[in-house]
Design an enzyme around this catalytic site. Structure first.
Site, short mmCIF file in Angstrom:
data_model
loop_
_atom_site.label_atom_id
_atom_site.label_comp_id
_atom_site.label_asym_id
_atom_site.label_seq_id
_atom_site.Cartn_x
_atom_site.Cartn_y
_atom_site.Cartn_z
CD GLU A 124 39.64 15.12 46.17
OE1 GLU A 124 39.34 15.37 44.82
OE2 GLU A 124 38.57 15.03 46.97
CD GLU A 186 32.53 12.59 45.29
OE1 GLU A 186 33.45 12.19 46.28
OE2 GLU A 186 32.79 13.51 44.47
#
Length: 267
Positions: A124, A186
């Site tokens: 993250e 991602e």
């Protein structure tokens, strides 16, 4: 026709002036300044803290903060990070521009140890370092919805606008509007996150176990954190392929005196 051509030409020049390279060399279009992104992050985090229950479990909060501190310490900046543990069954976490990290208690049931939780938190934080939120709201701006996002970035107070840029920062599960990170983003966050956790002294091998656990969580669809991510099998294969290059970083970190972030699982 001539007017449309002029507008298209001006837009092309504007986009060309905003193209940059991500940390892994991927081309990005970034139309917002760091200050604007930090403002978005601060406002979004403040809104989430009003909407979500903050955990009062001191042991779990200290555990999460310990891992976050070790990961952000390796960034080598003076940027302070605010870390909040939210009381929720969501298997999720997020990080925002400006230095904000949110973790949901449901994630602690799936991430079985400090190394596995560091996998998610490193991932993250990597989204922030790679400016993926900027990339998302910039794309939204250039494709039409973004005028609302741009207004929000410049201080407009409409709730719909705030929800849009919150979604652009990767908070779609919280606001019900999806501007999901793409697979390239991602995968980039996986690479950068794995390096971050290794440098912080967390075992990269545990990243594979973490995503195996995530794949099993929440039934067929999996938890919110996996809603827009690459397939479980692809992610695990990629992580396995990266082990050789990150293990030396982990070995180097182990030579340092790093605080343990262990917590009793009954807490």
């Amino acid at each position: 026709m001539k007017l449309n051509w002029v507008v298209a030409a001006l837009l092309s020049f504007a986009v060309a002036g905003c193209v940059s390279k991500s940390p892994t060399g991927r081309s990005q279009v970034l139309t917002f300044t760091n200050a604007q992104m930090s403002q978005m992050g601060a406002e979004s985090f403040a809104q989430i803290k009003k909407q979500q229950k903050i955990s009062n479990d001191k042991a779990k909060t200290a555990y999460v903060n310990c891992i976050a501190d070790r990961i952000t310490d390796v960034l080598g900046t003076q940027q302070p990070w605010e870390v909040v543990l939210f009381e929720s069954e969501q298997v999720n976490a997020f990080a925002l521009p400006g230095g904000y990290i949110g973790v949901y208690t449901g994630l602690l049931e799936v991430a079985e140890n400090q190394h596995q939780l560091a996998t998610v938190m490193g991932h993250e934080v990597a989204h922030v370092l790679a400016q993926h939120g900027n990339e998302q709201v910039s794309r939204a701006q250039l494709t039409g919805i973004g005028m609302q996002v741009a207004d929000a970035a410049l201080g407009a107070s409409g709730v719909d606008n705030k929800d849009l840029y919150m979604a652009g920062l990767g908070l779609g599960a919280q606001v019900g509007i999806m501007l999901p990170f793409g697979r390239a983003q991602e995968s980039e966050a996986d690479v950068m996150g794995l390096e971050l956790m290794a440098k912080a002294g967390f075992d990269p091998k545990e990243s594979i176990a973490l995503w195996q656990n995530m794949a099993k969580a929440g039934g067929a669809q999996g938890p919110e954190l996996l809603s827009t991510h690459p397939s479980h099998g692809t992610r695990i294969e990629d992580l396995q392929a990266m082990q050789q290059q990150v293990m030396p970083l982990y070995a180097q970190a182990q030579k340092q005196s790093l605080a343990s972030c262990n917590i009793a699982r009954n807490n």
